[in-house]
Write a protein that holds these residues in place. Structure first.
Motif, PDB file in Angstrom:
ATOM      1  N   UNK A  11       6.874 -87.705  26.579  1.00  0.00           N
ATOM      2  CA  UNK A  11       6.751 -86.849  25.409  1.00  0.00           C
ATOM      3  C   UNK A  11       8.051 -86.851  24.595  1.00  0.00           C
ATOM      4  N   UNK A  12       7.942 -86.809  23.278  1.00  0.00           N
ATOM      5  CA  UNK A  12       9.155 -86.679  22.465  1.00  0.00           C
ATOM      6  C   UNK A  12       9.645 -85.237  22.469  1.00  0.00           C
ATOM      7  N   UNK A  13      10.881 -84.989  22.054  1.00  0.00           N
ATOM      8  CA  UNK A  13      11.350 -83.607  21.872  1.00  0.00           C
ATOM      9  C   UNK A  13      10.498 -82.926  20.795  1.00  0.00           C
ATOM     10  N   UNK A  14       9.869 -81.828  21.153  1.00  0.00           N
ATOM     11  CA  UNK A  14       8.860 -81.241  20.274  1.00  0.00           C
ATOM     12  C   UNK A  14       9.473 -80.463  19.115  1.00  0.00           C
ATOM     13  N   UNK A  15      10.429 -79.586  19.397  1.00  0.00           N
ATOM     14  CA  UNK A  15      10.931 -78.677  18.363  1.00  0.00           C
ATOM     15  C   UNK A  15      11.524 -79.401  17.156  1.00  0.00           C
ATOM     16  N   UNK A  16      12.451 -80.369  17.332  1.00  0.00           N
ATOM     17  CA  UNK A  16      13.002 -81.028  16.133  1.00  0.00           C
ATOM     18  C   UNK A  16      11.961 -81.815  15.347  1.00  0.00           C
ATOM     19  N   UNK A  17      10.992 -82.410  16.054  1.00  0.00           N
ATOM     20  CA  UNK A  17       9.949 -83.171  15.356  1.00  0.00           C
ATOM     21  C   UNK A  17       9.043 -82.219  14.577  1.00  0.00           C
ATOM     22  N   UNK A  18       8.634 -81.145  15.207  1.00  0.00           N
ATOM     23  CA  UNK A  18       7.747 -80.169  14.568  1.00  0.00           C
ATOM     24  C   UNK A  18       8.400 -79.539  13.342  1.00  0.00           C
ATOM     25  N   UNK A  19       9.629 -79.044  13.500  1.00  0.00           N
ATOM     26  CA  UNK A  19      10.310 -78.379  12.386  1.00  0.00           C
ATOM     27  C   UNK A  19      10.598 -79.352  11.247  1.00  0.00           C
ATOM     28  N   UNK A  20      11.007 -80.576  11.588  1.00  0.00           N
ATOM     29  CA  UNK A  20      11.308 -81.567  10.551  1.00  0.00           C
ATOM     30  C   UNK A  20      10.058 -81.922   9.770  1.00  0.00           C
ATOM     31  N   UNK A  21       8.947 -82.077  10.476  1.00  0.00           N
ATOM     32  CA  UNK A  21       7.695 -82.433   9.794  1.00  0.00           C
ATOM     33  C   UNK A  21       7.241 -81.315   8.869  1.00  0.00           C
ATOM     34  N   UNK A  22       7.287 -80.081   9.348  1.00  0.00           N
ATOM     35  CA  UNK A  22       6.863 -78.953   8.518  1.00  0.00           C
ATOM     36  C   UNK A  22       7.754 -78.831   7.278  1.00  0.00           C
ATOM     37  N   UNK A  23       9.056 -78.958   7.475  1.00  0.00           N
ATOM     38  CA  UNK A  23       9.981 -78.847   6.341  1.00  0.00           C
ATOM     39  C   UNK A  23       9.771 -79.983   5.351  1.00  0.00           C
ATOM     40  N   UNK A  24       9.528 -81.198   5.855  1.00  0.00           N
ATOM     41  CA  UNK A  24       9.299 -82.343   4.981  1.00  0.00           C
ATOM     42  C   UNK A  24       8.049 -82.147   4.136  1.00  0.00           C
ATOM     43  N   UNK A  25       6.970 -81.694   4.747  1.00  0.00           N
ATOM     44  CA  UNK A  25       5.720 -81.471   4.014  1.00  0.00           C
ATOM     45  C   UNK A  25       5.899 -80.352   2.990  1.00  0.00           C
ATOM     46  N   UNK A  26       6.602 -79.298   3.384  1.00  0.00           N
ATOM     47  CA  UNK A  26       6.849 -78.207   2.448  1.00  0.00           C
ATOM     48  C   UNK A  26       7.650 -78.654   1.238  1.00  0.00           C
ATOM     49  N   UNK A  27       8.689 -79.447   1.478  1.00  0.00           N
ATOM     50  CA  UNK A  27       9.489 -79.958   0.361  1.00  0.00           C
ATOM     51  C   UNK A  27       8.670 -80.902  -0.511  1.00  0.00           C
ATOM     52  N   UNK A  28       7.845 -81.732   0.123  1.00  0.00           N
ATOM     53  CA  UNK A  28       7.007 -82.641  -0.654  1.00  0.00           C
ATOM     54  C   UNK A  28       6.070 -81.901  -1.591  1.00  0.00           C
ATOM     55  N   UNK A  29       5.504 -80.799  -1.115  1.00  0.00           N
ATOM     56  CA  UNK A  29       4.635 -79.975  -1.963  1.00  0.00           C
ATOM     57  C   UNK A  29       5.428 -79.375  -3.117  1.00  0.00           C
ATOM     58  N   UNK A  30       6.639 -78.894  -2.820  1.00  0.00           N
ATOM     59  CA  UNK A  30       7.507 -78.342  -3.864  1.00  0.00           C
ATOM     60  C   UNK A  30       7.828 -79.383  -4.922  1.00  0.00           C
ATOM     61  N   UNK A  31       8.067 -80.623  -4.507  1.00  0.00           N
ATOM     62  CA  UNK A  31       8.421 -81.678  -5.464  1.00  0.00           C
ATOM     63  C   UNK A  31       7.272 -81.956  -6.433  1.00  0.00           C
ATOM     64  N   UNK A  32       6.046 -81.936  -5.943  1.00  0.00           N
ATOM     65  CA  UNK A  32       4.898 -82.155  -6.834  1.00  0.00           C
ATOM     66  C   UNK A  32       4.842 -81.067  -7.894  1.00  0.00           C
ATOM     67  N   UNK A  33       5.037 -79.819  -7.475  1.00  0.00           N
ATOM     68  CA  UNK A  33       5.004 -78.692  -8.416  1.00  0.00           C
ATOM     69  C   UNK A  33       6.125 -78.817  -9.441  1.00  0.00           C
ATOM     70  N   UNK A  34       7.338 -79.099  -8.972  1.00  0.00           N
ATOM     71  CA  UNK A  34       8.480 -79.217  -9.882  1.00  0.00           C
ATOM     72  C   UNK A  34       8.303 -80.374 -10.854  1.00  0.00           C
ATOM     73  N   UNK A  35       7.779 -81.494 -10.368  1.00  0.00           N
ATOM     74  CA  UNK A  35       7.572 -82.645 -11.245  1.00  0.00           C
ATOM     75  C   UNK A  35       6.536 -82.329 -12.322  1.00  0.00           C
ATOM     76  N   UNK A  36       5.455 -81.656 -11.941  1.00  0.00           N
ATOM     77  CA  UNK A  36       4.420 -81.301 -12.909  1.00  0.00           C
ATOM     78  C   UNK A  36       4.956 -80.322 -13.957  1.00  0.00           C
ATOM     79  N   UNK A  37       5.708 -79.308 -13.517  1.00  0.00           N
ATOM     80  CA  UNK A  37       6.285 -78.345 -14.459  1.00  0.00           C
ATOM     81  C   UNK A  37       7.302 -79.035 -15.368  1.00  0.00           C
ATOM     82  N   UNK A  38       8.099 -79.936 -14.806  1.00  0.00           N
ATOM     83  CA  UNK A  38       9.094 -80.660 -15.605  1.00  0.00           C
ATOM     84  C   UNK A  38       8.430 -81.453 -16.714  1.00  0.00           C
ATOM     85  N   UNK A  39       7.362 -82.158 -16.375  1.00  0.00           N
ATOM     86  CA  UNK A  39       6.675 -82.965 -17.384  1.00  0.00           C
ATOM     87  C   UNK A  39       6.022 -82.068 -18.438  1.00  0.00           C
ATOM     88  N   UNK A  40       5.436 -80.957 -18.011  1.00  0.00           N
ATOM     89  CA  UNK A  40       4.815 -80.017 -18.968  1.00  0.00           C
ATOM     90  C   UNK A  40       5.863 -79.457 -19.925  1.00  0.00           C
TER      91      UNK A  40
END
Length: 459
Positions: free
Chosen positions: A321-350
């Motif tokens: 098994x891989x180390x769970x906590x760093x993988x889990x937290x990194x994945x959640x943070x990455x997905x959260x930031x990715x969602x934020x980037x879509x919103x910021x990019x759309x607002x920027x273009x608007x």
């Protein structure tokens, strides 16, 4: 005595892993910006060639200057990475060098050769070659930069999902080069990383442009830069989400233990829910918190099938098994930031399309502070990829503990670790200083002057 030797070997392993993590993550500060800026600079110069508007020539030179700084330091930091395969990971090189070395050799002899030649043509060819040829040279640099990423990520993709090999004479030997070239894991990883790099470049250009707009400097210039980057950002962030979804499906199929760690799933089940709020407890092999479940969502994300079975971590031996906590937290943070980037990019273009940017200075300030966020998201992605692969250096084939060099001792690793850390720290300071200096200075006010890459006239 045996215990002391084993402890020393474990220290060598740990420090070798730390050294490679530091050097590779530091190198990857430069790579995504190179990927993104190369495309944007090429697009800017192309608009100059088509329209004849010299503002776009000035844009290509200004952002191209920052690209050259970043590219040069990226090359320096990348060279030391390959040395470590012989220094710290000799057993790995001996075991899989026949396969792993092929894409790296192609990257060096083809992609890097194209980059080196045509970046020279672009940097020193202003007023020496025709406009179309000069614009073509930066497009070739952009293509070569992407090709470089392709070969490196195909090599990494093979480590994640080995294909096209046989075990012979105690080594892994390649028998099907096309299998490596068409490895879905490597291609999806390439696609996900390339568009992530485009996101870094787009947000860098938007952030620097926002900084100048807040100060009322070169307003038409930086409005145009912001607008081009906003379009690029929206397309790139949406592509990150799309390719990332397909990549997650492939991870669930080829590396189910990693996928289970990404989502902190302990028990296998069908119609697996996704818990919007969760926190793993690796010691007790469960989640401390599991709240707000979305029924079937995890099965849908993993296999595009609501009733598919998702394997849990408890179905794997603890040592696999891989180390769970760093993988889990990194994945959640990455997905959260990715969602934020879509919103910021759309607002920027608007805001750009409706000429609202300067009416909302708080948004411009926000975009300046957002410059480092895509860098962080990229690093988190690599944590998910590489820590999630553990304990394997080649998934299912070779453990990381078996890959470290047997001939090096603890003092040698400590020395190289300190040396690399100091060197990279110095290079990081130089990079930040130069990028900040020239980014704050802004573009040349006129296009007249001597020939060259740094704010001079091109015909």
């Amino acid at each position: 005595m045996h215990f002391i030797q084993r402890s020393a070997q474990m220290d060598v392993l740990t420090l070798s892993r730390l050294q490679f993590a530091i050097t590779s993550m530091f190198h990857f500060i430069f790579v995504p910006l190179t990927l993104g800026l190369s495309i944007l600079v090429a697009a800017m110069e192309t608009r100059y060639v088509i329209s004849g508007n010299e503002m776009y020539m000035r844009m290509a030179k200004f952002w191209g200057k920052l690209f050259l700084i970043n590219f040069a330091l990226g090359v320096v930091t990348g060279i030391t990475l390959e040395f470590q395969f012989g220094m710290n990971w000799a057993e790995y090189s001996r075991y899989v060098g026949d396969i792993f070395g092929a894409p790296l050799a192609i990257e060096a002899t083809v992609a890097f050769f194209l980059e080196s030649v045509f970046i020279g043509v672009w940097a020193f060819g202003w007023n020496k070659v025709g406009k179309k040829m000069h614009a073509a040279s930066i497009w070739i640099v952009a293509l070569a930069t992407n090709l470089s990423g392709l070969w490196i990520l195909l090599a990494n993709g093979w480590m994640q999902h080995p294909v096209g090999y046989v075990l012979r004479n105690g080594r892994a030997e390649m028998v099907d080069f096309m299998a490596l070239l068409t490895n879905p894991f490597g291609l999806l990883k390439f696609g996900h990383q390339i568009v992530s790099g485009y996101t870094v470049g787009a947000f860098f250009v938007m952030g620097v442009s926002a900084w100048h707009l807040l100060r009322g400097r070169n307003r038409p210039f930086f409005k145009a830069s912001f607008g081009m980057a906003a379009v690029f950002a929206l397309v790139s962030t949406l592509m990150v989400a799309v390719v990332g979804d397909f990549h997650a499906v492939d991870v669930a199929k080829t590396q189910p233990a990693k996928f289970a760690a990404m989502e902190s799933i302990w028990d296998s089940c069908r119609n697996a829910p996704m818990h919007l709020i969760a926190f793993p407890d690796e010691k007790n092999q469960c989640n401390l918190v599991s709240a707000l479940p979305v029924p079937g969502m995890l099965s849908l994300l993993a296999y595009h099938d609501l009733n598919a079975e998702v394997r849990g971590l408890n179905s794997f031996p603890k040592e696999d098994r891989p180390p769970v906590l760093p993988v889990f937290l990194s994945f959640r943070a990455m997905v959260g930031l990715g969602t934020l980037f879509i919103i910021l990019a759309a607002v920027s273009l608007f805001f750009h399309r409706n000429n609202l940017l300067e009416k909302y200075p708080w948004f411009l300030r926000l975009m300046v502070f957002c410059i480092p966020l895509p860098y962080i998201a990229n690093q988190l992605g690599w944590v998910v990829s590489e820590v999630g692969r553990q304990p394997w250096i080649v998934y299912g084939l070779m453990r990381t503990s078996d890959a470290v060099s047997k001939s090096i001792d603890l003092s040698q690793v400590i020395g190289s670790l300190l040396g690399f850390t100091l060197l990279y720290g110095l290079l990081g300071f130089v990079d930040i200083y130069l990028l900040a200096k020239f980014a704050r200075k802004g573009p040349e006010e006129t296009s007249t002057g001597a020939t060259g890459a740094f704010g001079n006239r091109g015909e």
